[in-house]
Design a protein around this motif. Sequence first.
Motif, PDB file in Angstrom:
ATOM      1  N   MET A  19       0.857  -1.189   0.000  1.00  0.00           N
ATOM      2  CA  MET A  19       0.000   0.000   0.000  1.00  0.00           C
ATOM      3  C   MET A  19       0.886   1.230   0.000  1.00  0.00           C
ATOM      4  O   MET A  19       1.814   1.328   0.797  1.00  0.00           O
ATOM      5  CB  MET A  19      -0.875  -0.028   1.250  1.00  0.00           C
ATOM      6  N   LEU A  59       0.516   5.365   0.250  1.00  0.00           N
ATOM      7  CA  LEU A  59      -0.326   6.534   0.441  1.00  0.00           C
ATOM      8  C   LEU A  59       0.422   7.763  -0.053  1.00  0.00           C
ATOM      9  O   LEU A  59       1.561   7.987   0.336  1.00  0.00           O
ATOM     10  CB  LEU A  59      -0.655   6.711   1.926  1.00  0.00           C
ATOM     11  N   VAL A  99       0.312  11.276   0.572  1.00  0.00           N
ATOM     12  CA  VAL A  99      -0.312  12.136   1.581  1.00  0.00           C
ATOM     13  C   VAL A  99      -0.166  13.605   1.184  1.00  0.00           C
ATOM     14  O   VAL A  99       0.941  14.123   1.055  1.00  0.00           O
ATOM     15  CB  VAL A  99       0.308  11.900   2.974  1.00  0.00           C
ATOM     16  N   PRO A 151      -0.895  17.634   1.868  1.00  0.00           N
ATOM     17  CA  PRO A 151      -1.043  18.485   3.050  1.00  0.00           C
ATOM     18  C   PRO A 151      -2.259  19.401   2.986  1.00  0.00           C
ATOM     19  O   PRO A 151      -2.131  20.619   2.974  1.00  0.00           O
ATOM     20  CB  PRO A 151       0.267  19.285   3.071  1.00  0.00           C
ATOM     21  N   LEU A 203       1.655  -3.706   9.326  1.00  0.00           N
ATOM     22  CA  LEU A 203       2.219  -2.787   8.347  1.00  0.00           C
ATOM     23  C   LEU A 203       3.690  -2.561   8.635  1.00  0.00           C
ATOM     24  O   LEU A 203       4.096  -2.471   9.788  1.00  0.00           O
ATOM     25  CB  LEU A 203       1.509  -1.439   8.425  1.00  0.00           C
ATOM     26  N   VAL A 211       9.916   6.145   2.207  1.00  0.00           N
ATOM     27  CA  VAL A 211       9.304   7.465   2.355  1.00  0.00           C
ATOM     28  C   VAL A 211       9.959   8.388   1.340  1.00  0.00           C
ATOM     29  O   VAL A 211      11.181   8.443   1.250  1.00  0.00           O
ATOM     30  CB  VAL A 211       9.532   8.014   3.785  1.00  0.00           C
ATOM     31  N   ALA A 268       9.748  12.406   0.080  1.00  0.00           N
ATOM     32  CA  ALA A 268       9.215  13.763   0.171  1.00  0.00           C
ATOM     33  C   ALA A 268       9.285  14.400  -1.212  1.00  0.00           C
ATOM     34  O   ALA A 268      10.329  14.375  -1.856  1.00  0.00           O
ATOM     35  CB  ALA A 268      10.034  14.578   1.172  1.00  0.00           C
ATOM     36  N   THR A 290       3.689  13.689   0.122  1.00  0.00           N
ATOM     37  CA  THR A 290       4.653  12.779   0.743  1.00  0.00           C
ATOM     38  C   THR A 290       4.195  11.349   0.456  1.00  0.00           C
ATOM     39  O   THR A 290       3.045  11.007   0.710  1.00  0.00           O
ATOM     40  CB  THR A 290       4.709  12.995   2.269  1.00  0.00           C
ATOM     41  N   LEU A 295       4.231   7.524   1.228  1.00  0.00           N
ATOM     42  CA  LEU A 295       4.519   6.554   2.294  1.00  0.00           C
ATOM     43  C   LEU A 295       4.154   5.162   1.785  1.00  0.00           C
ATOM     44  O   LEU A 295       2.994   4.871   1.522  1.00  0.00           O
ATOM     45  CB  LEU A 295       3.688   6.873   3.540  1.00  0.00           C
ATOM     46  N   TYR A 342       4.083   1.000   2.261  1.00  0.00           N
ATOM     47  CA  TYR A 342       3.998  -0.019   3.312  1.00  0.00           C
ATOM     48  C   TYR A 342       3.885  -1.428   2.731  1.00  0.00           C
ATOM     49  O   TYR A 342       3.168  -1.649   1.752  1.00  0.00           O
ATOM     50  CB  TYR A 342       2.772   0.226   4.202  1.00  0.00           C
TER      51      TYR A 342
END
Lengths: 213, 213
Positions: free
Chosen positions: B167, B169, B171, B173, B193, B198, B200, B205, B207, B209
């Motif tokens: 997975m 994500l 993300v 802001p 998980l 990661v 940036a 961002t 992420l 898993y």
Amino acid sequence: MTRLRFNISMSLDGFVAGPNQSEENPLGEGGMQLHEWVVELEAWRRPHGEEGGKVNASTEVVEESLENVGATVMGRNMFGGEGPWGDDPWGGWWGDEPPFHMPVFIVTHHAREPVTKEGGTTFTFVTDGIESALEQAREAAAGKDVALGGGANVAQQYLKAGLIDEMQLHVVPVLLGAGARLFNNLEGAEIALECTRVVAAPGVTHLKYRVGK
Amino acid sequence: MTRLRFNISMSLDGFVAGPNQSEENPLGEGGMQLHEWVVELEAWRRPHGEEGGKVNASTEVVEESLENVGATVMGRNMFGGEGPWGDDPWGGWWGDEPPFHMPVFIVTHHAREPVTKEGGTTFTFVTDGIESALEQAREAAAGKDVALGGGANVAQQYLKAGLIDEMQLHVVPVLLGAGARLFNNLEGAEIALECTRVVAAPGVTHLKYRVGK
């Protein structure tokens, strides 16, 4: 200018405490998982009076979060207890020598005389709202920053009021499924965020944001 | 082994679409903000038949997410419409030449004949559950991986069933305050998980898993 800085550990599904918080289990069911990354760190153990501990990528994040902080604001739920204090009020979850070592201002509906603990922590109970608590904390901080301790409810109030300057989420890769959601009751709030730093560390990802209105 | 990989853009407060989704506004109010980081990328524009675009730290993330994918599964809500299809069923949100260019399996309660679109996309409607849709997608993928497209509801079903292998994500802001929460209805699910990467990037961002039971 004194800034209001907010650091909090959050599960990937957005909870900052597990379900069924109680005096015996203040973090709620499964909530301790959110703090495992930090309690094993030397940078956390030292200010809590404990020896040993790990040094890793989280170390500088934790040290930075403790630097230049002169006062703390937090919600009643994070201090402990609920409702009127009564004649023999509970001392809260933090024991005789709380780890703050600074003035702490607690947002509550219920008036109570200030409490002085060992190690430099004072608890002052503020009943006239979040702005007042922040104002008192700013004054007590004497030029340093103010830390917002939590929990979810008071953090939402400060966020919605546009009073937080910096927010850092310590995102832990667990799904709690239930509990206290950090980002709730924010419908209609206009909050501008800018991600300013990302740190990947063992068991946690640190996401730092500049917060504006 | 064919893996089920899930990529999705999510607001910092956990929403993958804004409130009040409609045929005119499939992403819900404010939902387009979740995708601004990707639609401006050259890596996204090229497979969608558009020229130009930016190259930045998100580029390799997007390219990787499209690599080695042989089929897609998604929920009815992501295809479009609700309830029985009727005699002249709507073609969905994806137009005459959908950007998938592969077999797509749609989890729905309502049977419908398969639809073949231009550019190699076929839509097959699966009425006997998420496991069946995944099984059919695995077969169609012919050794490649299967992508889970979303939305929130079907993603929760796959997550809860322990069927997702990876997975990621994206993300963003922003705080949407309301809409479709990705991590909901997961109480009691046991999902392990591990954060594996990661990244940036501008406006987002990433992420990533590894997901286990």
